[in-house]
Scaffold this active site. Structure first.
Site, PDB file in Angstrom:
ATOM      1  N   HIS A   1       5.976 -27.266   2.304  1.00  0.00           N
ATOM      2  CA  HIS A   1       5.106 -28.309   1.763  1.00  0.00           C
ATOM      3  C   HIS A   1       4.056 -27.687   0.857  1.00  0.00           C
ATOM      4  CE1 HIS A   1       6.848 -31.245   4.565  1.00  0.00           C
ATOM      5  NE2 HIS A   1       7.097 -30.130   5.234  1.00  0.00           N
TER       6      HIS A   1
ATOM      7  N   GLU B   1       0.843  -1.201   0.000  1.00  0.00           N
ATOM      8  CA  GLU B   1       0.000   0.000   0.000  1.00  0.00           C
ATOM      9  C   GLU B   1       0.878   1.252   0.000  1.00  0.00           C
ATOM     10  OE1 GLU B   1      -3.890  -0.521   2.087  1.00  0.00           O
ATOM     11  OE2 GLU B   1      -3.313   1.343   3.054  1.00  0.00           O
TER      12      GLU B   1
ATOM     13  N   LYS C   1     -12.798   2.313  -2.026  1.00  0.00           N
ATOM     14  CA  LYS C   1     -13.877   2.534  -1.060  1.00  0.00           C
ATOM     15  C   LYS C   1     -15.105   3.092  -1.764  1.00  0.00           C
ATOM     16  CE  LYS C   1     -10.970   3.218   3.014  1.00  0.00           C
ATOM     17  NZ  LYS C   1     -10.500   4.081   4.075  1.00  0.00           N
TER      18      LYS C   1
HETATM   19  O1  PA5 Z   1      -3.471   2.049   5.597  1.00  0.00           O
HETATM   20  C1  PA5 Z   1      -4.500   2.608   5.226  1.00  0.00           C
HETATM   21  O2  PA5 Z   1      -4.577   3.826   5.131  1.00  0.00           O
HETATM   22  C2  PA5 Z   1      -5.748   1.820   4.929  1.00  0.00           C
HETATM   23  O3  PA5 Z   1      -5.486   0.451   4.792  1.00  0.00           O
HETATM   24  C3  PA5 Z   1      -6.769   2.024   6.038  1.00  0.00           C
HETATM   25  O4  PA5 Z   1      -6.226   1.633   7.255  1.00  0.00           O
HETATM   26  C4  PA5 Z   1      -8.049   1.245   5.773  1.00  0.00           C
HETATM   27  O5  PA5 Z   1      -8.579   1.595   4.533  1.00  0.00           O
HETATM   28  C5  PA5 Z   1      -9.078   1.506   6.860  1.00  0.00           C
HETATM   29  O6  PA5 Z   1      -9.342   2.859   6.962  1.00  0.00           O
HETATM   30  P1  PA5 Z   1     -10.028   3.478   8.229  1.00  0.00           P
HETATM   31  O7  PA5 Z   1      -9.145   3.239   9.396  1.00  0.00           O
HETATM   32  O8  PA5 Z   1     -10.182   4.922   7.902  1.00  0.00           O
HETATM   33  O9  PA5 Z   1     -11.350   2.780   8.395  1.00  0.00           O
END
Ligand code: PA5
Length: 525
Positions: free
Chosen positions: A347, A318, A451
């Protein structure tokens, strides 16, 4: 592999019980020198970031996860104060839960249900599994980390009859992510069905003023903990997101923070050869050509660390998986990460690593301590742990013999301290690597777009459903509905939605199958 190269490329930190060995990566002797100037810039970028620069330009945000374990380094006294105060609030709250001062309607809390996704789940899940134990955990921890109804049912079945002693922490930085919102709505329904008032069991960790924060306040949740805009989701394990569930589970969060703080000190060192995060980032650069040409396989030989690869998958992919660089050029960057645990994976996919396509490098995580206490002798002087170590060393050697690169990280044991070390090691390696390839590691436009994707589909769903309901008893094919709604371009979506309706009872839609499934008809009753 030769002993001389091993000695040269092994960096040991005896006091911390940690070492990194990159001798099984065949980089040339002058490799560090060729990248020294760029690495100097990475060190300088990191120093600026730690001083509070806007290191996330797309979101115009500071990037402050390093302050979480050294609040005195935050760029403003107000931030230092917030961090320290939140930490003591977490400890106080956890102590009150443990002592039974804060409890459920059916007695002291025994369970903890965490609801969150992505950065608001992966860190807590990793740490919970790495450091928990059924014998010592103060609360049993469960997670809703998706919007899969069946997944939630599995968790709720385990909590059946116990919700009156189950604390629920809803974690969402934005406070508006659909999955945790849906999870919370499902949890509320389950508590209500058990005759319990959700707010008396609920805690929110979220951005101040978010939708979740407002509803938590209005409904009178037990407590609210802040999530700051200068902490990214995937680097939030050491703020309330991760620390609150860990403290409630009974994990030593001070030591977790201490481990991370120590690794931060070690990785502020501006000399490549002495800085493990810099070495890691440079190895990634060498092995992937700075373009993600090879995948990163994370292989901890320790069951407790099984979720490390999932945690790192998010942290690395990410952060580094970006379309554009900081100058706006299309670069489609990233490094693919996968893994699970050894020797189990030997395995499974390790067959391909040994003999198949050479498009990866492995990071072995070696843990020296086998278990608390003595082990059974499997054979004279041989324990199960000796086998585990043997499999690690044997597989590493076999890979080397076939020209497959590996890095080895060694920790003395899996402890709050070593988990803190590992989290901080990778956080900074990602930051350094991002500087080397000139990308913003701290935003996630793809996640934000994802999202919104469901929202468009749900709009379409409404239109399809109202059309069916406007003609009760009349059968339609997907093509007919798409045509009636002028949505011919989206006929496949319509077809998929109709099939989903017909298998689930809530929408009251039945289907009649034909020889060709695309001609199936759907009727609203
Ligand atoms: O690392 C990130 O920014 C994302 O993976 C968020 O953690 C994830 O989309 C969840 O978002 P939020 O904490 O706003 O619900």
């Amino acid at each position: 592999m030769n002993w001389e190269r091993f000695k040269k490329h092994l960096l040991c930190f005896e006091d911390e019980g940690f070492s990194i060995d990159v001798s099984r990566v065949d980089f040339p002797d002058d490799f560090y020198d060729t990248l020294r100037t760029r690495m100097d810039k990475a060190f300088a970028d990191m120093a600026q970031l730690e001083k509070g620069a806007i290191a996330n330009p797309d979101e115009q945000r500071m990037v402050g996860h390093y302050w979480l374990r050294a609040p005195e380094l935050a760029p403003a006294p107000a931030i230092s104060k917030e961090i320290s105060e939140t930490l003591s609030q977490i400890k106080t709250f956890a102590a009150q839960v443990h002592s039974g001062q804060i409890k459920g309607e059916q007695g002291a809390f025994k369970n903890l249900l965490c609801i969150g996704i992505g950065g608001s789940a992966l860190g807590p899940q990793f740490v919970s599994q790495a450091l928990g134990s059924p014998k010592t955990d103060k609360l049993r921890v469960f997670f809703f980390d998706n919007t899969d109804p069946d997944g939630m049912d599995i968790v709720l079945e385990q909590l059946d009859g116990q919700l009156g002693q189950t604390l629920c922490v809803v974690i969402s930085k934005s406070g508006s992510t659909p999955e945790p919102h849906n999870g919370m709505t499902e949890a509320k329904a389950a508590y209500a069905k058990a005759g319990l008032s959700f707010a008396k069991y609920a805690v929110a960790t979220t951005g101040v003023g978010s939708q979740l924060d407002k509803s938590a306040q209005a409904e009178g949740f037990l407590a609210r903990f802040p999530m700051w805009d200068w902490v990214g989701g995937r680097t939030s394990e050491l703020c309330a997101v991760g620390l609150l569930p860990a403290a409630l589970q009974g994990i030593d969060i001070d030591t977790l923070l201490k481990g991370a703080a120590r690794m931060d000190e070690l990785t502020r060192e501006p000399t490549i050869e002495r800085n493990p995060s810099a070495i890691l980032a440079l190895m990634w650069y060498f092995l992937t050509g700075g373009k993600g040409q090879k995948d990163m396989v994370i292989l901890p030989y320790k069951d407790r660390l099984m979720l490390l690869s999932r945690y790192l998958q998010q942290l690395v992919m990410e952060s580094l998986g970006k379309e554009k660089d900081l100058d706006g050029n299309i670069v489609n960057q990233g490094i693919a990460v996968y893994g699970n645990k050894g020797s189990t994976d030997q395995h499974a996919y390790v067959q391909q690593l040994r003999d198949g396509v050479n498009n990866f490098f492995v990071t072995f995580i070696e843990v020296l301590k086998d278990r608390n206490g003595q082990s059974v002798q499997i054979e004279p002087d041989v324990t199960a742990g000796d086998y585990l170590e043997g499999f690690l060393l044997g597989t590493r050697e076999a890979l080397s013999e076939k020209g497959r690169a590996s890095i080895t990280l060694t920790v003395k044991e899996v402890s709050a301290y070593s988990v803190g070390l590992l989290i901080a090691l990778y956080e900074r390696a990602v930051g350094f690597y991002a500087s080397l390839i000139n990308i913003n590691a701290y935003h996630q436009p793809g996640v934000e777009a994802g999202k919104k994707a469901a929202a468009q589909v749900l709009e379409l769903q409404k239109a399809v459903l109202s059309h069916l309901r406007a003609h009760p008893g009349k059968p339609f094919t997907a093509e007919q509905i798409a045509k009636d709604l002028n949505l011919e371009q989206q006929t496949e979506f319509v077809f998929k939605l109709l099939n989903h309706f017909s298998v689930n009872p809530e929408k009251g839609v039945a289907c009649t199958n034909t020889a060709h499934c695309h001609q199936t008809t759907y009727t609203s009753h």
